[in-house]
Scaffold this active site. Structure first.
Site, mmCIF file in Angstrom:
data_model
loop_
_atom_site.group_PDB
_atom_site.id
_atom_site.type_symbol
_atom_site.label_atom_id
_atom_site.label_comp_id
_atom_site.label_asym_id
_atom_site.label_seq_id
_atom_site.Cartn_x
_atom_site.Cartn_y
_atom_site.Cartn_z
ATOM 1 N N GLY A 16 43.410 46.243 28.412
ATOM 2 C CA GLY A 16 43.133 46.246 29.858
ATOM 3 C C GLY A 16 42.080 47.237 30.320
ATOM 4 C CB ILE A 17 42.167 49.617 33.194
ATOM 5 C CG1 ILE A 17 42.357 48.543 34.287
ATOM 6 C CG2 ILE A 17 41.369 50.805 33.713
ATOM 7 C CD1 ILE A 17 43.222 48.983 35.466
ATOM 8 C CE1 TYR A 150 52.410 50.962 37.694
ATOM 9 C CE2 TYR A 150 51.899 50.226 39.925
ATOM 10 C CZ TYR A 150 51.493 50.528 38.630
ATOM 11 O OH TYR A 150 50.172 50.408 38.279
HETATM 12 N N1 LIG Z 1 46.151 46.076 36.153
HETATM 13 C C1 LIG Z 1 46.281 46.474 37.400
HETATM 14 O O1 LIG Z 1 46.273 45.663 38.351
HETATM 15 C C2 LIG Z 1 46.453 47.929 37.715
HETATM 16 C C3 LIG Z 1 46.343 48.318 39.054
HETATM 17 C C4 LIG Z 1 46.480 49.665 39.371
HETATM 18 C C5 LIG Z 1 46.693 50.595 38.373
HETATM 19 N N2 LIG Z 1 46.804 50.196 37.080
HETATM 20 C C6 LIG Z 1 47.053 51.220 36.081
HETATM 21 O O2 LIG Z 1 46.046 51.156 35.091
HETATM 22 C C7 LIG Z 1 46.553 51.668 33.857
HETATM 23 C C8 LIG Z 1 46.243 50.670 32.753
HETATM 24 O O3 LIG Z 1 46.901 49.461 33.051
HETATM 25 P P1 LIG Z 1 46.437 48.037 32.511
HETATM 26 O O4 LIG Z 1 46.567 47.106 33.638
HETATM 27 O O5 LIG Z 1 45.178 48.142 31.775
HETATM 28 O O6 LIG Z 1 47.679 47.744 31.532
HETATM 29 P P2 LIG Z 1 47.799 47.205 30.039
HETATM 30 O O7 LIG Z 1 46.749 46.190 29.751
HETATM 31 O O8 LIG Z 1 49.231 46.850 29.875
HETATM 32 O O9 LIG Z 1 47.465 48.503 29.166
HETATM 33 C C9 LIG Z 1 48.323 49.593 29.140
HETATM 34 C C10 LIG Z 1 47.906 50.492 27.997
HETATM 35 O O10 LIG Z 1 48.720 51.674 28.018
HETATM 36 C C11 LIG Z 1 49.314 51.837 26.746
HETATM 37 N N3 LIG Z 1 50.594 52.546 26.930
HETATM 38 C C12 LIG Z 1 51.660 52.189 27.669
HETATM 39 N N4 LIG Z 1 52.614 53.135 27.576
HETATM 40 C C13 LIG Z 1 52.137 54.095 26.758
HETATM 41 C C14 LIG Z 1 52.637 55.318 26.264
HETATM 42 N N5 LIG Z 1 53.868 55.773 26.586
HETATM 43 N N6 LIG Z 1 51.856 56.057 25.450
HETATM 44 C C15 LIG Z 1 50.620 55.627 25.097
HETATM 45 N N7 LIG Z 1 50.088 54.479 25.516
HETATM 46 C C16 LIG Z 1 50.849 53.726 26.338
HETATM 47 C C17 LIG Z 1 49.440 50.436 26.172
HETATM 48 O O11 LIG Z 1 49.537 50.412 24.755
HETATM 49 P P3 LIG Z 1 50.968 50.393 23.988
HETATM 50 O O12 LIG Z 1 51.854 49.463 24.743
HETATM 51 O O13 LIG Z 1 50.627 49.957 22.595
HETATM 52 O O14 LIG Z 1 51.467 51.793 24.012
HETATM 53 C C18 LIG Z 1 48.108 49.849 26.624
HETATM 54 O O15 LIG Z 1 47.073 50.273 25.777
HETATM 55 C C19 LIG Z 1 48.048 51.897 34.088
HETATM 56 O O16 LIG Z 1 48.283 53.262 34.358
HETATM 57 C C20 LIG Z 1 48.340 51.056 35.309
HETATM 58 O O17 LIG Z 1 49.461 51.521 36.036
HETATM 59 C C21 LIG Z 1 46.673 48.874 36.719
#
Ligand SMILES: NC(=O)c1ccc[n+]([C@@H]2O[C@H](COP(=O)([O-])OP(=O)(O)OC[C@H]3O[C@@H](n4cnc5c(N)ncnc54)[C@H](OP(=O)(O)O)[C@@H]3O)[C@@H](O)[C@H]2O)c1
Length: 248
Positions: A16-17, A150
Site C-alpha cells: 500500500g502506502i 482506529y
Molecule cells: N488506505 C487508506 O485509505 C488509509 C487512509 C488513512 C491512513 N492510512 C494509514 O496508512 C498506513 C498504511 O496503510 P495501507 O492502507 O497502506 O495498508 P496496507 O496496505 O494494509 O499496509 C500496511 C503495512 O503495514 C504493515 N504492518 C501492519 N502491522 C504491522 C506491525 N505491527 N509491524 C510492522 N508492520 C506492520 C503491513 O505488513 P505486515 O502485515 O506484513 O506486517 C503492511 O506492510 C496505515 O497506518 C493506515 O492506517 C491508510
C-alpha cells in the site's frame, strides 16, 4: 533528485502506502529499509524495489525489533538514517458493544505504540538534519461509527507528531504527520470490504475517487525531503477535499 544518497526507513513498506513511498524514495535516489511482519510479502516488495532496498522483518510495536532494524540498517548502509516514515498500521472494525478491551488495545498497541517505538528507537541512529513522517489519517478528526479504536489511534498519532516536533526541534529533527483520506490499498481487504464498497465510500469525497497510493507517497516524499525544511509539527491533509470542503 530529492533524496539523493539519503537513507530512509519505511515501516510497513511491503504494501500500500508504505510500498508506494519506498518506490518514490528510491526513484529520488534514496536507499530504503522496508519492514513488515510477513516475510514473503516483504521479500516480494524488496525484489520489486531493487538493489537499493533492504527488507527487515520487524514488528513496529516491538522496541527490540525496531532497535534491531536500525542497527541492521546502519550496519548495512554504513551511514545514519536521514528519514523515518512511521507508516505501519492496522484497521479493525470495533463496534463498542462487541469489542472487548483486548481488541481495542491491539489497535492502539500497533498504531500508537508502534509509532512511539519506531521514533524512540530511531533517535540514536538519526543523521542531522533528519525528517520523521508519521502516517495518521483523516479518521483522526472525524468520529466514525464502528471505528472508535482506529480513530482514537490516529488522533494520537497527530498529537505525537506535534509533541515529538517540540521535543526534537533543537536537535535539527523535523516531525510532521500526514492524514490521507481514503486510498486504494489492501488495508480494506483486512476489513472484508470489496472494491465496490470502497467506490461507494468514495462517492462522498469531493474529488469522487479514492487516492492512488502514489498520490499519498508523493506528499510523504515532500515531508521527508528538504523541500519542506520550514515545516515541523504540522499535519498535512491529502484527502481529495474531504476535510476542507463542506458537503453542502
Ligand atoms: N488506505 C487508506 O485509505 C488509509 C487512509 C488513512 C491512513 N492510512 C494509514 O496508512 C498506513 C498504511 O496503510 P495501507 O492502507 O497502506 O495498508 P496496507 O496496505 O494494509 O499496509 C500496511 C503495512 O503495514 C504493515 N504492518 C501492519 N502491522 C504491522 C506491525 N505491527 N509491524 C510492522 N508492520 C506492520 C503491513 O505488513 P505486515 O502485515 O506484513 O506486517 C503492511 O506492510 C496505515 O497506518 C493506515 O492506517 C491508510
Amino acid at each position: 533528485m530529492l533524496l539523493m544518497d539519503k537513507l530512509a526507513v519505511v515501516t510497513g513498506g511491503s504494501s500500500g502506502i508504505g510500498f508506494a513511498a519506498a518506490e518514490r524514495f528510491t526513484s529520488e535516489g534514496a536507499r530504503v529499509v522496508i519492514s513488515g511482519r510477513n516475510a514473503e510479502k516483504l521479500e516480494h516488495a524488496a525484489q520489486k524495489l531493487g538493489a537499493n532496498a533492504l527488507p527487515v522483518i520487524a514488528d513496529a510495536s516491538s522496541a527490540a525489533d525496531m532497535h534491531r532494524l536500525y542497527e541492521t540498517a546502519v550496519g548495512h548502509f554504513q551511514c545514519n538514517v536521514d528519514v523515518v516514515v512511521a507508516n505501519a498500521g492496522i484497521s479493525r472494525q470495533t463496534p463498542v458493544r462487541d469489542t472487548p478491551l483486548e481488541q481495542f488495545s491491539e489497535v492502539l498497541a500497533i498504531n500508537v505504540g508502534g509509532v512511539y517505538a519506531t521514533v524512540r528507537e530511531a533517535l540514536p541512529f538519526l543523521a542531522r538534519p533528519a525528517s520523521i513522517v508519521l502516517v495518521a489519517s483523516l479518521a483522526a478528526s472525524q468520529g466514525t461509527k464502528h471505528f472508535s479504536a482506529y480513530c482514537a489511534s490516529k488522533a494520537a498519532v497527530v498529537s505525537l507528531a506535534k509533541s515529538f516536533a517540540a521535543e526534537f526541534v533543537d536537535l535539527d529533527i523535523r516531525v510532521n504527520s500526514i492524514s490521507p483520506g481514503v486510498a486504494n490499498t489492501p488495508i480494506f481487504d483486512s476489513l472484508g470490504m470489496s472494491e465496490a464498497q470502497l467506490l461507494e465510500w468514495a462517492r462522498v469525497i469531493p474529488m469522487k475517487r479514492p487516492a492512488d497510493p502514489v498520490e499519498i507517497a508523493t506528499a510523504i516524499l515532500f515531508l521527508a525531503s528538504e523541500a519542506s525544511r520550514y515545516m515541523t509539527g504540522a499535519d498535512l491533509a491529502v484527502d481529495g477535499g474531504m476535510s476542507g470542503i463542506s458537503p453542502f
